[in-house]
Every structure is written in structure tokens, then in C-alpha cells.
Enzyme design. Sequence first.
Site, PDB file in Angstrom:
ATOM      1  CD  GLU A   1      20.673 -15.736 -62.849  1.00 51.55           C
ATOM      2  OE1 GLU A   1      20.226 -15.677 -63.995  1.00 51.55           O
ATOM      3  OE2 GLU A   1      19.789 -16.748 -62.226  1.00 51.55           O
TER       4      GLU A   1
ATOM      5  CG  ASP B   1      23.484 -23.125 -64.627  1.00 51.00           C
ATOM      6  OD1 ASP B   1      22.490 -22.541 -65.103  1.00 51.00           O
ATOM      7  OD2 ASP B   1      24.039 -21.863 -63.680  1.00 51.00           O
TER       8      ASP B   1
ATOM      9  CB  THR C   1       3.860 -28.768 -84.646  1.00 51.66           C
ATOM     10  OG1 THR C   1       3.579 -29.997 -84.751  1.00 51.66           O
ATOM     11  CG2 THR C   1       5.352 -28.900 -84.090  1.00 51.66           C
TER      12      THR C   1
ATOM     13  CE  LYS D   1       2.301 -34.452 -84.796  1.00 47.58           C
ATOM     14  NZ  LYS D   1       2.257 -33.203 -83.615  1.00 47.58           N
TER      15      LYS D   1
END
Length: 609
Positions: A420, A496, A201, A203
Amino acid sequence: MRGIGVYIIIVFAVICIWYWLSAGATSNSYTQSQFEKDLDKNQVKSVKVVQNREIPTGSLEVKFKDGTSKVLYVSDVNNIEKTMTKAGYTDYTVADVPAESWIMTLLPYLLVFGAMFILFAVMNNNAAAQGGGGKMMNFGKNRAKLTTQEENHIKFSDVAGLKEEKEEIAEIVDFLRDPGKYTRLGARIPKGVLLVGPPGTGKTLLAKAVAGEAGVPFFTISGSDFVEMFVGVGASRVRDLFEDAKKNAPCIVFIDEIDAVARRRGTGMGGGHDEREQTLNQMLVEMDGFGVNEGIIVMAATNRVDILDPAIMRPGRFDRKVVVGRPDVGGREEILGVHAKKKPLAEDVDLKQIAQTTAGFTGADLENLMNEAAIRAAGENREYITQDDIRKSFVKVGIGAEKKSRIISDKEKRITAYHEAGHAILFHLLPDVGPVYTVSIIPTGAGAAGYTMPLPEKDEMFNTKGRMLQEIVVDLGGRVAEELVFDDITTGASQDIKQATKLAREMVTKYGMSDNIGLICYADDEEEVFIGRDLAHAKNYSEGIASAIDVEVKRIIDESYDKAKSMIAEYREVLDRCAALLLEKEKITRDEFEALFDEDSKTTVGHNI
């Protein structure tokens, strides 16, 4: 290496000199039979017998009447004298036995061993200088890298997507520039700033920007650089680091991945004598103990703030905790703009649309995405990056590279297409989880036979109960489509089902979203397993509650499955058309997918859960 080569040549030359000194003068081809013939022919003018210390060996220095001379080496001086007397030649002299000096005897050996000693000393010094701690006595020295003001060119303008975070630590920069403005009012400089956030991120980049803006020296070191197998080394390195920092004050000391050395004490097998705990104790003293560290700001970064020791988190050590989270859609667009500055983009590249697609990406993820797109464009010998390059790189980074060459049977391809299509229809119909961005039945490197990618239209700070239930319904859509069309099921929905079960259990045990269980958190901290504290930790609820949780999770899954089944059955025609289009094109876009819904298919109907 060039300097070491010179010393090797010197040693080789010394060895050659030693060999020459030991071998003495070079030999010649003058033999004893030739010498006897010369005596018979009366060509010898004079002979000098030179005896060696190893009697009776020696040599003859023979001078001839024509002015030339030769040397004859003999194994027995006494026999050669008898030969000359027998030949009637008595005009010869015998030299005294030479006395060899002991210094000359030892000199070759001294030269060789001296050269070898110098060679190893030079190699050892070079290794110590290059390795930064190659000597045993350097174990206690810190391994921090010092970046001066001239070397650090990173400013706040180079950090994108962290507007609030930059504002939060701007006061530290101002304090380092003008400390008198704060000290006059009795304010003290914050001793420590802890940057907390997921990996990638920014830092470390933010800490460098603070040092660059303030124009002060910047020490960087990793938490793992303190700890060694030798007891006391870590504490010694902490002391040495702060000693160097005091000499360069005001300065910033940045410790990356501080959780490697600042974990909670009392959780290991070593007790108080554990090397890591000794290192932490020394760091606690240096940051806020009896010593005075004026002008030293300690910045640290970690993505595991929950396992840090409470003593290092208190004010006076780390006064501030700045959360550096994942960027929102505006931050992602700004980050993409920074990484696209030095990359030629085609006119069809839409950074805003990419920012919307990459929800959850960190700055490092976005940089990797643009880099992969540039690599792809270069591989195709193009001078610019297109939107298609970024789209395919997004699939490669997020899901895995497509394996178009993989041979799949028509039956499996048809099953994947319906699977899908089931996911895609539910993404489209449910209001909080769509819309669909891409649907594909091309296998990926992650082992998936296909994928359905949604396109979040906005970032959500909180997740609602309704949205989580919709996500479970979407997860089960592939299994439902397989069962409706083929009257059979496959193992393709295992991931899933795993995601749906995990989400349902978190709703019940962690978020209190079950009326039957109530507003009580029963979730165990599974990520925190400390030897000696949590290994034998019992569950904080009874077997009855555990059974009730299982029943509630099953109820959520069953109701979501029934909901998915009824919705897909209602749009069976769209399911068939979508599967047929996937079998034809292998990959379809959002526009192609939404075109499958006509007015008769009730595209405006919203299904709420």
C-alpha cells in the site's frame, strides 16, 4: 382474516346442527330391567310403543302413576310386547310408523355443502381483491399504480443535483399546466421522454417530480410487469394501461426499466411470435399509431439505451432523450445537503469535503452513505453524526467493512504495508491521480488486505492519455514495492494487474491512443451478446492486428512498470518510513502521509508521463 373466521364458525355450527339432527334425541339411563321391575310393582300407568322405520327397533314412552314419564329404547318391539303381556300388562298402545320427509333427510347435507360453497367463494373474492389479479380473467389487466395529485407531494425542489435535467423537462410541466399556449402556435406536446442514466441517479424521482409539479395523475409500472408466460397477456396489459390513462388524461405514464420489454426485435429465438415482441409492437402502436392519445405523456427510464429497439426511439414516440448522469462535485454537495436535513450533524462534518471524496457516487450511493453513517452513530448511542462516522461508512460502502479482528501474520502485514505504501507514493508524486486521502492495512470485507484511497480534487469529464498512463503506473506500484523490498512477489497484486491490463487494452483498441495501432476502434461490444445475432460474431480484425494489439498492450504495461520501479526506488526512504508508520498505526491520514516527505525527499518534483 377476521371475516373468514366468522364464516368458519358458521360452518362449524352447521355441522353441529347436522350431527344433532342425525343423532336425534339424547339418550337416557332408563333400562329394560328397570322397566320390568316397574311392571311387577304395578307402577306403570300407560305405555306407548313408538315404532321406527327400521323395524323392529323403536322406543317406549312410559308414564307412571306418580305423573312422571320416561323413554325406553328397545332393539325389538315384538319382544317387549311379549314381556308386557307375560307380566299381565296389556294397557299399551302402538303408534303408526312415522313417515320421514325427504326434505328433512336432505336438509342437513344441503346446509353443510351450501356453507362450504359460500366459504370458498368469499375466500376467492378476498384473494382476488388483495392480489390484484388473482382470477384467471384478470391476467390481461395492467398492474400500474395510480398516484393522484393529492398523493404525490414530490416537487422539483426535492430533486437535488439535476439542475440542467430539470430545466430540460420543465417545458413538459408548463405544457401540462397550460397546453393552449403551445397549441395556438401549432406546437404539439412531446409524446414521450426517455430518461437515460446509470442506476441510482434519480430518474424515477425526476419523473415523480414532473407529475407533482404539473398536478396530474401519475401511472407507474415496471417493464417486467407486462410480460407473462401466457401469449398475448403483455399486449393486453399495454392496451388496458393506455385505456386507463385516457380516462385520466392529462396524465403521465412512467415505465421503469423499459429495456425489459423494449429490447431490439429480431434478437431472440422466438421470432415474431415472441411474447416480448408482441408486447413491444402493441406499445409502439399505442404511443404513435392510428389511435389518438391526447394528453398522455409517456416517460420511461433505462440504463441500457443501447439495446432498445430503434422504432421506439424515433420522434413521435420518445421525442426527447434526457441524460441523467452522475452528479458533479457541486451536485453531490447539494444531494448530501438534502439527505442531511433530517439528520443531526456534528460541527466537524464537512459536506463539501465529503462531496470531493465521493467522486463517481450517484444520488442513491450518497443516500446510502449518509444512512450508514446514521446507523453507525445510533449503534454507538450518540445523538449526532460525526465526520468520522461518514469516513468509516465511506470505506464500508466503497471498499467493504474493515475486519480488525482478522488474525494476520507479521510477515503478511509487513508485505501489505509495503504494497500500500507503493501505491500511496505514486499517487502523491504523479500530478493527475492524487492526492492520497487514506492509507490502511486493515483487511476489508471485499477480501483486500488493505487499501489506498485517493482524494480527487475536481471532477474530470474526459480522461486523458497521460492520466490513464499514470493510473496504470499507480496500479503497478504495489507489485513493484513487493519486488524491491522482499525480492519476491505475491498474489496480492492480481486485481491491480487486471485493472492495468484492462485500461491498457482500452487505450489501444477503444480510444486510439497507440501510435503503432492507429486511430481505429477494434473493441468488440462485449456487453452486447444477443442469441441469434452476436453469438457467433467474428472479430472485425485479422489475426495480425490481434497480435499487434497484444504487443502494444504489453509495451504499455512494461514501460509503466519500469517507470513505477524507478520512482519507488528513488523514494525508497519514504517507502520504508510509510510502511513502518502503517505497521504502527494500521491507518494513516493524508496529513500523516504527506509529513513523510521532507525537503530532501524532493516533494516538489513532478513526474510526468
